[in-house]
Design an enzyme around this catalytic site. Structure first.
Site, PDB file in Angstrom:
ATOM      1  N   GLU A 176      63.155  29.630  53.686  1.00 61.15           N
ATOM      2  CA  GLU A 176      62.055  30.579  53.893  1.00 61.15           C
ATOM      3  C   GLU A 176      61.953  31.025  55.347  1.00 61.15           C
ATOM      4  O   GLU A 176      60.917  31.523  55.775  1.00 61.15           O
ATOM      5  CB  GLU A 176      60.741  29.959  53.433  1.00 61.15           C
ATOM      6  CG  GLU A 176      60.764  29.607  51.960  1.00 61.15           C
ATOM      7  CD  GLU A 176      59.419  29.163  51.420  1.00 61.15           C
ATOM      8  OE1 GLU A 176      58.389  29.320  52.093  1.00 61.15           O
ATOM      9  OE2 GLU A 176      59.408  28.650  50.303  1.00 61.15           O
ATOM     10  N   LYS A 227      51.419  31.045  41.721  1.00 58.00           N
ATOM     11  CA  LYS A 227      52.761  31.625  41.702  1.00 58.00           C
ATOM     12  C   LYS A 227      52.944  32.218  40.314  1.00 58.00           C
ATOM     13  O   LYS A 227      53.015  31.477  39.330  1.00 58.00           O
ATOM     14  CB  LYS A 227      53.813  30.535  41.914  1.00 58.00           C
ATOM     15  CG  LYS A 227      53.818  29.885  43.291  1.00 58.00           C
ATOM     16  CD  LYS A 227      54.670  28.617  43.197  1.00 58.00           C
ATOM     17  CE  LYS A 227      55.111  28.083  44.525  1.00 58.00           C
ATOM     18  NZ  LYS A 227      55.715  26.734  44.361  1.00 58.00           N
ATOM     19  N   ASP A 264      50.130  22.636  43.676  1.00 61.92           N
ATOM     20  CA  ASP A 264      51.249  23.525  43.320  1.00 61.92           C
ATOM     21  C   ASP A 264      51.944  22.937  42.093  1.00 61.92           C
ATOM     22  O   ASP A 264      51.637  23.302  40.958  1.00 61.92           O
ATOM     23  CB  ASP A 264      52.180  23.656  44.535  1.00 61.92           C
ATOM     24  CG  ASP A 264      53.467  24.417  44.222  1.00 61.92           C
ATOM     25  OD1 ASP A 264      53.552  25.056  43.168  1.00 61.92           O
ATOM     26  OD2 ASP A 264      54.411  24.372  45.051  1.00 61.92           O
TER      27      ASP A 264
HETATM   28  C1  2PG Z   1      56.402  25.724  47.251  1.00 61.86           C
HETATM   29  C2  2PG Z   1      57.332  26.900  47.136  1.00 61.86           C
HETATM   30  C3  2PG Z   1      57.139  27.927  48.210  1.00 61.86           C
HETATM   31  P1  2PG Z   1      59.543  26.809  45.766  1.00 61.86           P
HETATM   32  O1  2PG Z   1      56.773  24.589  46.990  1.00 61.86           O
HETATM   33  O2  2PG Z   1      55.235  25.903  47.545  1.00 61.86           O
HETATM   34  O3  2PG Z   1      57.224  27.371  49.502  1.00 61.86           O
HETATM   35  O4  2PG Z   1      58.668  26.489  47.073  1.00 61.86           O
HETATM   36  O5  2PG Z   1      59.479  28.270  45.562  1.00 61.86           O
HETATM   37  O6  2PG Z   1      60.918  26.295  46.092  1.00 61.86           O
HETATM   38  O7  2PG Z   1      58.883  26.056  44.656  1.00 61.86           O
HETATM   39 MG    MG Z   2      54.640  23.781  47.132  1.00 61.33          MG
END
Ligand code: 2PG
Ligand code: MG
Length: 421
Positions: free
Chosen positions: A209, A339, A314
């Site tokens: 990132e 997300k 998350d």
């Molecule tokens: C997270 C995301 C974004 P990934 O863990 O929050 O940083 O990572 O998209 O690899 O799940």
């Molecule tokens: Mg995360």
């Protein structure tokens, strides 16, 4: 009522050079929407399933030709010519057509690309900006811009795994505008690049990132260096610029223990460790401080962070309304990392957002570690009144596309940055 005239799709490459899906939706009025979907690396186990081709001879099995084929054939045939009342109606048709709870048959990547392309085409038909259309979908009025939380240092699955934790992020707490927030972050990023070049005699290598990823000896060193970089940039840690940490602890949790470098901690010890970080460093948000299946201890962590830092979920929540409901009931979190591709359609992500708001949680609208140059996420974060937006670092065009879109929305609307609590 928007009628889909045609759908097509393309396999494109994301910021890691891996295939992903771009869809194009043409309405009967001739309005067109194009959108592409991101992809995660540190994924939660309850995420909707991206369909990959599985052919080891091509992109190590990561090809998206089957998902693209589904948009061009089955999904197009099922949806073209049909009259949808709106986004929710279209998204329900997509989920019904797939027929699985995980969206594994047609692929969440195929479904989300269509869902987003349709939203963009509808905004074009209505003649309104995409952020306004997203706001209308949730019955909201955009009143502020999300405060960016910007990746400074990376570890875990986004770098070489040199430290177990995944990200240390900069929170420009005193910034009043997006422009100010980015300028402050630039100062901290440059100070951090100088600091780590000196401390680790390493070229400032960048992670997925765009965060700096020198060989930190420990997670503490990573966080301490971030605080030091704020000072060296001439800013006050905790006042001008605070820190957020994505611990991403699911990915170093084994057999009930957190393998944090040389230490092997049980859940109460891990919580104690995180609280010590709050005592030492200007941290205002802790994401996935505990693992996705450690439900029993999340309420304890949440209580210990109360009033000091967000308990941001998350992997724990996966933008999944059922998991969010469970976490609200258990008082297991105070913020949702949203997300859209974790759940697979815009409407289901909207439900997740609404649910989080109903519990007075914060919402951090987040990109994935594998991104494209599409900027719809910036519009979504404004339209859905995200308290924070998490896009990655201020390098690399797939990240900058979102920041630049936020700057354009700021210039167009004059909206202020949302207050940090
Ligand atoms: C997270 C995301 C974004 P990934 O863990 O929050 O940083 O990572 O998209 O690899 O799940
Ligand atoms: Mg995360």
């Amino acid at each position: 009522m928007p009628v889909i005239q045609n759908l097509c799709a393309l396999e494109i490459l994301d910021s890691r050079g891996r295939p992903t899906v771009q869809a194009e939706c043409t309405l009967a009025t001739g309005h067109v929407g194009i959108a592409s979907v991101p992809s995660g690396a540190s994924t939660g186990s309850a995420e909707a399933i991206e369909l990959r081709d599985g052919d080891p001879a091509r992109y190590r099995g990561l090809g998206c030709q089957r998902a693209v084929g589904h948009v061009r054939n089955e999904i197009r045939r099922a949806l073209a010519g049909r009259n949808f009342v709106g986004q929710a109606d279209l998204d329900r048709a997509l989920a019904d057509l797939d027929g699985t709870t995980s969206k594994a048959r047609l692929g969440a990547n195929a479904l989300l690309a269509v869902s987003l392309a349709y939203a963009r085409a509808c905004a074009a038909q209505l003649g309104i900006p995409l952020y306004q259309h997203f706001a209308d979908l949730l019955g909201q009025t955009p009143r502020s811009l999300p405060r960016p939380t910007i990746n400074l240092f990376s570890g875990g699955k986004h770098a070489g795994g040199q430290v177990p934790i995944q990200d240390v992020l900069v929170v420009p707490a005193s910034a009043r505008t997006m422009d100010e927030a980015l300028a402050m972050t630039f100062a901290v990023y440059q100070a951090a690049a100088d600091l780590t070049a000196r401390n680790y005699s390493a070229r400032p290598l960048r992670a997925d990132e765009g965060g700096l990823a020198p060989p930190f000896p420990s997670a503490e060193a990573m966080i301490a260096d971030a605080a030091e970089a704020i000072r060296r940039a001439g800013l006050r840690p905790g006042h001008d610029v605070a820190l957020a940490v994505d611990v991403a602890s699911t990915h170093f949790y084994q057999n009930g223990r957190y393998l944090l470098g040389p230490e092997s901690l049980d859940s109460p010890e891990m919580i104690h460790h995180l609280v010590q970080w709050l005592d030492l460093y200007p941290i205002v948000s802790i994401e996935d401080g505990l693992a996705e299946e450690d439900w029993e201890h999340w309420p304890i962590l949440c209580a210990r962070l109360a009033g000091r830092a967000l308990a941001l979920g998350d992997d724990l929540l996966c933008t999944n309304p059922a998991r969010i409901r469970r976490a609200i009931d258990a008082k297991a979190a105070t913020a949702l990392l949203l997300k859209v591709n974790q759940v697979g359609t815009l409407t289901e992500a909207g439900e997740a957002c609404r649910l989080a708001r109903s519990a007075a949680w914060h919402v951090t609208v987040s990109a994935r570690s594998g991104e494209t140059e599409d900027s719809w996420l910036a519009d979504l974060a404004v339209g859905w009144a995200g308290n924070q937006i998490k896009v990655g670092s201020i390098t690399q065009s797939e990240r900058l596309a979102k920041y630049n879109r936020l700057l354009a929305i700021e210039a167009e609307t004059g909206l202020p940055l949302v207050q940090w609590p």
